[in-house]
Design an enzyme around this catalytic site. Structure first.
Site, PDB file in Angstrom:
ATOM      1  NE  ARG A 260      -3.432  -2.238   0.092  1.00  0.00           N
ATOM      2  CZ  ARG A 260      -4.355  -3.035   0.753  1.00  0.00           C
ATOM      3  NH1 ARG A 260      -4.789  -2.633   2.021  1.00  0.00           N
ATOM      4  NH2 ARG A 260      -4.653  -4.307   0.417  1.00  0.00           N
ATOM      5  NE  ARG A 275      -3.993   4.310   8.216  1.00  0.00           N
ATOM      6  CZ  ARG A 275      -5.056   3.686   7.881  1.00  0.00           C
ATOM      7  NH1 ARG A 275      -5.056   3.298   6.684  1.00  0.00           N
ATOM      8  NH2 ARG A 275      -6.176   3.731   8.425  1.00  0.00           N
ATOM      9  CD  GLU A 347     -10.772  -2.571   7.564  1.00  0.00           C
ATOM     10  OE1 GLU A 347     -11.023  -1.262   7.786  1.00  0.00           O
ATOM     11  OE2 GLU A 347     -10.827  -3.240   6.527  1.00  0.00           O
ATOM     12  CB  SER A 350     -12.393  -5.873   4.852  1.00  0.00           C
ATOM     13  OG  SER A 350     -13.348  -5.353   4.195  1.00  0.00           O
ATOM     14  NE  ARG A 388      -4.758  -2.371   9.843  1.00  0.00           N
ATOM     15  CZ  ARG A 388      -5.577  -1.806   9.249  1.00  0.00           C
ATOM     16  NH1 ARG A 388      -6.748  -1.999   9.145  1.00  0.00           N
ATOM     17  NH2 ARG A 388      -4.910  -0.440   8.778  1.00  0.00           N
TER      18      ARG A 388
END
Length: 421
Positions: A260, A275, A347, A350, A388
């Site tokens: 990312r 992140r 989060e 998903s 995470r």
RNA sequence: GGAGAGAUGUCCGAGUGGUCGAAGGAGACGGAUUCGAAAUCCGUUGUACUGUUUACGGUACCGAGGGUUCGAAUCCCUCUCUCUCCGCCA
């Protein structure tokens, strides 16, 4: 991409959906272009028909002046056709590039809203972890136990890159194995995919490699990009094919190396593993019959819950609101695990039902018993987001003496049951 | 990286610039025959867009994109991919 044959009759519905999602797409302009394209196409088809007719007349022997006249007619047609074809091509390109920006329809049951705050919490598991001492965040813990090294990541690669070390490496592998084993039990085929994919595949899945908010890395001088998720390669797997109905559902469980750019998100606020520019995931990807996709979506969520319940991490499930959905998703559920360092849920998974939106652009179809051809529905879901989840385990399982217990379900994979300095 | 060969429908495989959406074969499906099956025989068997909308037509697609031509699967150019041999490498 939505079914473009429907844009006129469902115009109001589409316009409302665009608005609910906080997007700006001019549906009426697209309809105009569609009509313009249809007219041009009709004219070109008629001209080509004439050209073919004219050419057919010249198959046999002819008087030379008759032939000469036919050739003249043919030449005239040729010029006319090439002019109109150029025009048609221009209109078509504009039409399609705009039409692709129309988002998928949304499920009637989802909350309407603009961002994260409007997501609807639909379930909670466990309670936020409480401590009899002052807990540390994973950055402190990671430094103290030599598990995560951000400084070296920054030095060698750049900010928001990191080295995992020692037990954290085994945690990473253990989480992947745990997730894969769970998926296998549920009938998924394990897959390791390339970490690069062609731009056309990225676009088919709904990423815009050249778009403004591009969130992935392009490889210079090629048409390749680092994948943001195995969703891209697993969806591309069956691009441009017609599947047999019996083959469905196809369930892939892939390990995904994710990249990312996270442009503009640097800063203190997003320190740590939450992140980052690179991480691993275990991803579910399912091709299914349209009438079964909602049921499958619930199953994907159930698998994700099974995973996090197995890890005994407190979490909640949210039904994502219209503004936070992402263009391809019809409905999306996130699992947010409790993260003591943030003092909030964050989060970790998903799962999206993208209905036929991705399948249409990727040109993935299947054949019904009656011979008709339809698009399958595509769904994806995170089984485990490794970094995470490591974060959540470290923070939730820490003990007063600075050691970290391990979830019992991981112990067989890890070969140890706690981490201490 | 060097040398060569190739890319045609679900598959195999033919194709002289017009009669090729494409021979032939296989497979699949429907039917005949059979007590049933095999064998045999007959028929059907691509996708997308599109016009009237059961019927029936039109256009495009023979790896991709350009070009030549009145007309291209067929000729020319570029690219991609596959195969074989050599080199290199984990």
């Amino acid at each position: 991409m939505i079914d473009l044959r429907e844009i006129k009759e469902r115009r109001d519905e589409i316009a409302a959906n665009i608005k609910n999602r906080g997007m700006k797409v001019d549906i009426d302009q697209i309809i105009e272009l569609q009509e313009e394209r249809a007219q041009l196409l009709k004219r070109v088809d008629e001209l080509r028909s004439k050209r073919n007719e004219n050419a057919a007349k010249m198959k046999g022997k002819l008087d030379s002046d008759v032939r000469a006249q036919l050739i003249e007619e043919g030449k005239a047609l040729k010029d006319e056709i090439s002019q109109d074809e150029t025009l048609l091509k221009e209109v078509e390109e504009r039409y399609l590039s705009l039409a692709k920006t129309i988002p998928n329809y949304a499920h009637k049951g989802i909350p309407t809203g603009v961002g994260e705050d409007d997501n609807r919490e639909i379930k909670r598991f466990g309670k936020p972890t409480t401590f009899t001492f002052t807990p540390k965040d994973h950055i402190e813990l990671g430094e103290a136990l030599d598990l995560v090294d951000f400084d070296t990541g920054t030095k060698v690669t750049g900010p928001k890159f990191y080295f995992l070390k020692n037990e954290a490496v085994y945690m990473s592998l253990a989480l992947e194995r745990y997730a894969l084993d769970t998926l296998r039990k549920h009938g998924f085929t394990p897959v390791l995919t390339p970490d690069l994919a062609k731009e056309e595949i990225l676009e088919g899945i709904g990423f815009n490699p050249r778009g403004e908010e591009s969130n992935i890395y392009s490889i210079a001088d090629t048409d390749l990009c680092l994948v943001g998720t195995a969703e891209i390669t697993l969806g591309g797997y069956h691009a441009n094919t017609i599947l047999e109905k019996e083959a469905l559902p196809i369930k892939f469980g892939g390990i995904s190396h994710c990249f990312r750019r996270e442009a503009g998100s640097a800063g203190q606020f997003s320190r740590g593993l939450y992140r980052v520019h690179q991480f691993s995931k275990v991803e579910m990807f399912v091709y299914t019959l349209p009438e079964e996709s909602e049921k499958v979506h619930e199953q994907l969520l159930a698998i994700e819950e099974e995973i996090y319940q197995g890890l005994n991490l407190p979490y909640r499930v949210v039904d994502t609101c219209s503004g936070d959905l992402g263009a391809p998703a019809f409905r999306k559920y996130d699992i947010e695990a409790w993260m003591p360092g943030r003092g909030d849920y964050g989060e970790v998974t998903s799962t999206s039902n993208c209905t036929d939106y991705q399948a249409r652009r990727l040109n993935i179809r299947y054949r019904e018993e009656d011979g008709s051809i339809r698009h399958p529905h595509l769904l994806n879901g995170t089984t485990i987001a490794v970094s995470r989840t490591i974060l959540a385990i470290m923070e939730n399982y820490q003990r007063e003496d600075g050691s970290i217990a391990m979830p019992s379900i991981l112990v067989p994979y890890l070969g140890f049951s706690e981490i201490r300095g």
